[in-house]
Design an enzyme around this catalytic site. Structure first.
Site, PDB file in Angstrom:
ATOM      1  N   HIS A   1       0.878  -1.175   0.000  1.00 41.47           N
ATOM      2  CA  HIS A   1       0.000   0.000   0.000  1.00 41.47           C
ATOM      3  C   HIS A   1       0.915   1.225   0.000  1.00 41.47           C
ATOM      4  O   HIS A   1       1.654   1.428   0.962  1.00 41.47           O
ATOM      5  CB  HIS A   1      -0.902  -0.008   1.235  1.00 41.47           C
ATOM      6  CG  HIS A   1      -1.810  -1.196   1.288  1.00 41.47           C
ATOM      7  ND1 HIS A   1      -3.081  -1.181   0.758  1.00 41.47           N
ATOM      8  CD2 HIS A   1      -1.629  -2.451   1.779  1.00 41.47           C
ATOM      9  CE1 HIS A   1      -3.647  -2.372   0.945  1.00 41.47           C
ATOM     10  NE2 HIS A   1      -2.784  -3.164   1.554  1.00 41.47           N
TER      11      HIS A   1
ATOM     12  N   ARG B   1      -0.246   4.393  -0.530  1.00 45.00           N
ATOM     13  CA  ARG B   1      -1.017   5.511   0.070  1.00 45.00           C
ATOM     14  C   ARG B   1      -1.148   6.757  -0.804  1.00 45.00           C
ATOM     15  O   ARG B   1      -1.774   7.725  -0.372  1.00 45.00           O
ATOM     16  CB  ARG B   1      -0.424   5.910   1.426  1.00 45.00           C
ATOM     17  CG  ARG B   1      -0.313   4.778   2.431  1.00 45.00           C
ATOM     18  CD  ARG B   1      -1.645   4.167   2.784  1.00 45.00           C
ATOM     19  NE  ARG B   1      -1.543   3.224   3.913  1.00 45.00           N
ATOM     20  CZ  ARG B   1      -2.342   2.189   4.061  1.00 45.00           C
ATOM     21  NH1 ARG B   1      -3.297   1.928   3.188  1.00 45.00           N
ATOM     22  NH2 ARG B   1      -2.199   1.394   5.102  1.00 45.00           N
TER      23      ARG B   1
ATOM     24  N   ASN C   1      -6.616   0.756  -2.787  1.00 44.38           N
ATOM     25  CA  ASN C   1      -7.425   1.473  -1.780  1.00 44.38           C
ATOM     26  C   ASN C   1      -6.824   2.818  -1.381  1.00 44.38           C
ATOM     27  O   ASN C   1      -6.553   3.096  -0.217  1.00 44.38           O
ATOM     28  CB  ASN C   1      -7.678   0.594  -0.549  1.00 44.38           C
ATOM     29  CG  ASN C   1      -6.404   0.166   0.166  1.00 44.38           C
ATOM     30  OD1 ASN C   1      -5.329   0.171  -0.421  1.00 44.38           O
ATOM     31  ND2 ASN C   1      -6.524  -0.187   1.431  1.00 44.38           N
TER      32      ASN C   1
ATOM     33  N   HIS D   1      -2.457 -12.501   1.294  1.00 48.36           N
ATOM     34  CA  HIS D   1      -2.171 -12.619   2.736  1.00 48.36           C
ATOM     35  C   HIS D   1      -2.888 -13.786   3.442  1.00 48.36           C
ATOM     36  O   HIS D   1      -3.664 -13.592   4.374  1.00 48.36           O
ATOM     37  CB  HIS D   1      -2.423 -11.307   3.467  1.00 48.36           C
ATOM     38  CG  HIS D   1      -3.668 -10.548   3.082  1.00 48.36           C
ATOM     39  ND1 HIS D   1      -4.914 -11.089   3.194  1.00 48.36           N
ATOM     40  CD2 HIS D   1      -3.851  -9.308   2.590  1.00 48.36           C
ATOM     41  CE1 HIS D   1      -5.809 -10.202   2.791  1.00 48.36           C
ATOM     42  NE2 HIS D   1      -5.187  -9.109   2.421  1.00 48.36           N
TER      43      HIS D   1
ATOM     44  N   ASP E   1       2.416  -6.956   2.343  1.00 44.83           N
ATOM     45  CA  ASP E   1       1.211  -6.227   2.751  1.00 44.83           C
ATOM     46  C   ASP E   1       1.621  -4.942   3.470  1.00 44.83           C
ATOM     47  O   ASP E   1       0.955  -4.502   4.423  1.00 44.83           O
ATOM     48  CB  ASP E   1       0.282  -7.095   3.622  1.00 44.83           C
ATOM     49  CG  ASP E   1      -1.145  -6.545   3.674  1.00 44.83           C
ATOM     50  OD1 ASP E   1      -1.419  -5.507   3.018  1.00 44.83           O
ATOM     51  OD2 ASP E   1      -1.981  -7.132   4.378  1.00 44.83           O
TER      52      ASP E   1
ATOM     53  N   HIS F   1       0.881   3.372   8.442  1.00 48.86           N
ATOM     54  CA  HIS F   1      -0.077   4.209   9.179  1.00 48.86           C
ATOM     55  C   HIS F   1       0.722   5.125  10.087  1.00 48.86           C
ATOM     56  O   HIS F   1       1.788   4.761  10.569  1.00 48.86           O
ATOM     57  CB  HIS F   1      -1.007   3.344  10.038  1.00 48.86           C
ATOM     58  CG  HIS F   1      -2.006   2.564   9.257  1.00 48.86           C
ATOM     59  ND1 HIS F   1      -3.009   3.168   8.513  1.00 48.86           N
ATOM     60  CD2 HIS F   1      -2.179   1.231   9.096  1.00 48.86           C
ATOM     61  CE1 HIS F   1      -3.744   2.224   7.936  1.00 48.86           C
ATOM     62  NE2 HIS F   1      -3.252   1.040   8.252  1.00 48.86           N
TER      63      HIS F   1
HETATM   64 ZN    ZN Z   1      -6.034  -7.370   2.066  1.00 47.21          ZN
END
Ligand code: ZN
Length: 424
Positions: free
Chosen positions: A63, A65, A95, A232, A305, A309
């Protein structure tokens, strides 16, 4: 001017050509070339004594971001962390804000990544805004550079929609990645359901929340002939289903993440929010099953993964904390621990972290054959270091491994022959 680089004295490990021996790698114009006659005037020599020379690592699941949450990570910072971890390619999940559900977001990611430290392979959304209602524009995203489709972060709950996504992807030879989670079972939970959750008084998520969806997506893969990749994977039950599906010849592949083979739900004792992820850390029995599946080929790839954050999302009560950890700079040493434990060998490590991800995603890399782009990691398997998440290249520091002494590190990473990370 030196136009050639020669990496010499290192152990070249390439599962594609079944090479595992001391050899030289020659590079010119960003490509791996056949050895020529060299002299110090034309050739830059890199001494890789004691190191492994492997195809650049490829992470199928990160991710980044950007767009939308650049305070957590950007394409630039995320790929710097990737390079520091030995990666030359990463597949980024959709996402973001906005969601990568159309060609213009996909294109933005590809354009931004051009000047960054790793190849970035956008994964487009399955459904519009990942809301699980109607299919997103697969064709448009694929044309812009998307390598696969997923609503990762969320499952596709509507089985009919997932079936249609698979039918479409099968007819266009695309890949569907499944975030396997039955939300009605995981809702209200924030860690693995078991003895530890009972002791801590925290809501549990049973293994079935994952395996029900793993079963569904295997069944849909069988129905549609689609290529389906399970993201995952964390439970022994899922492993059993995947192993049986592969035996039947279903076109299914799977990844797991280093935290699932390194930690168990006991890491949650003390309510450390850096041990909170989705799916959650599981039991010792699940951990053992995952290690076995990495060795026997049931699991195809190790993916981080990587989920940055900030403290805003993590420095809160356990049940309210965001899911996920950063992983790009710890994945290699944590996997090398499996090699030292005799669970996998070094060839299998390179398969899991480079060759198979390249093959599944249908992207370049994963081998050191002549003519291939010089995407290379030089790994010192002995090098010890204490991982300090605050000092990582990522903009976030959410890692349960901060302060751990780790062994094994990428000391040189090359992307098309260009140095993206060096500590030699
Ligand atoms: Zn996922």
């Amino acid at each position: 001017m030196k136009t050639i680089t020669v990496i010499q004295n290192g152990r070249v490990i390439d599962p594609v050509s079944n090479t595992n021996e001391i050899a030289e790698i020659w590079i010119r114009d960003g490509l791996i070339i056949a050895p020529e006659s060299k002299n110090s005037e034309t050739a830059e020599i890199v001494d890789a004594t004691g190191c492994w020379v492997v195809p650049g690592l490829i992470d199928m699941h990160v991710h980044l971001r950007e767009p939308g949450e650049e305070y957590k990570e950007t394409i630039e910072s995320g790929t710097r962390a990737a390079a520091a971890g030995g990666f030359t390619g990463v597949a980024c999940m959709p996402n973001t804000h906005p969601v990568n559900d159309n060609g213009s977001v996909t294109l933005f990611i590809c354009e931004t990544a051009k000047t960054c430290s790793a190849r970035v392979y956008p994964v487009g959304a399955i459904s519009q805004q990942s809301k699980g209602v109607s299919l997103a524009e697969f064709g448009e995203m694929k044309q812009a550079g998307a390598v696969a489709f997923t609503d990762d972060g969320l499952p596709v709950l509507d089985s009919q929609l997932m079936r249609r996504a698979m039918e479409y992807s099968a007819s266009h030879n695309s890949l569907i990645m499944s975030h396997s989670e039955e939300i009605s079972l995981s809702r209200g939970g924030c860690m693995n359901e078991g003895e530890v959750s009972t002791r801590l008084g925290l809501g549990g998520i049973p293994n079935a929340a994952e395996s029900i969806m793993v079963y569904r997506d295997i069944a849909l893969a069988e129905l549609t002939d689609a290529r389906v990749h399970l993201s995952h994977v964390s439970t022994a039950d899922s492993i059993d289903l995947i192993r049986a599906a592969k035996t039947r010849g279903v076109s299914v592949t799977a990844e797991t993440s280093p935290h699932y083979f390194t930690l168990t739900d006991e890491a949650v004792l003390g309510y450390d929010t850096h041990a909170k992820m989705s799916p959650p850390l599981r039991s010792k029995k699940d951990q053992d099953a995952i290690r076995e599946a990495l060795a026997d080929g049931t699991i195809d790839a190790i993916a981080t993964d990587h989920a940055p954050h900030s403290e805003l999302e993590k420095d809160v009560e356990f049940s309210l904390a965001a899911n996920g950890i950063i992983g790009l700079e710890t994945s290699l040493p944590l996997t090398l621990a499996l090699v030292r434990a005799g669970i996998i060998d070094e060839m299998r490590l390179v398969q899991l972290m480079s060759s198979r991800p390249a093959e599944i995603l249908g992207v370049s890399g994963g081998s050191l054959e002549i003519g291939a782009p010089a995407d290379i990691a030089v790994i010192d398997p002995q090098k010890k270091f204490v991982f300090n998440a605050e000092k990582s290249h990522s903009k976030s520091a959410n890692s349960p491994f901060s302060g751990w002494e780790l062994q094994g590190k990428a000391v040189l990473t090359l992307l098309a022959g260009r140095i993206t990370h060096s500590e030699v």
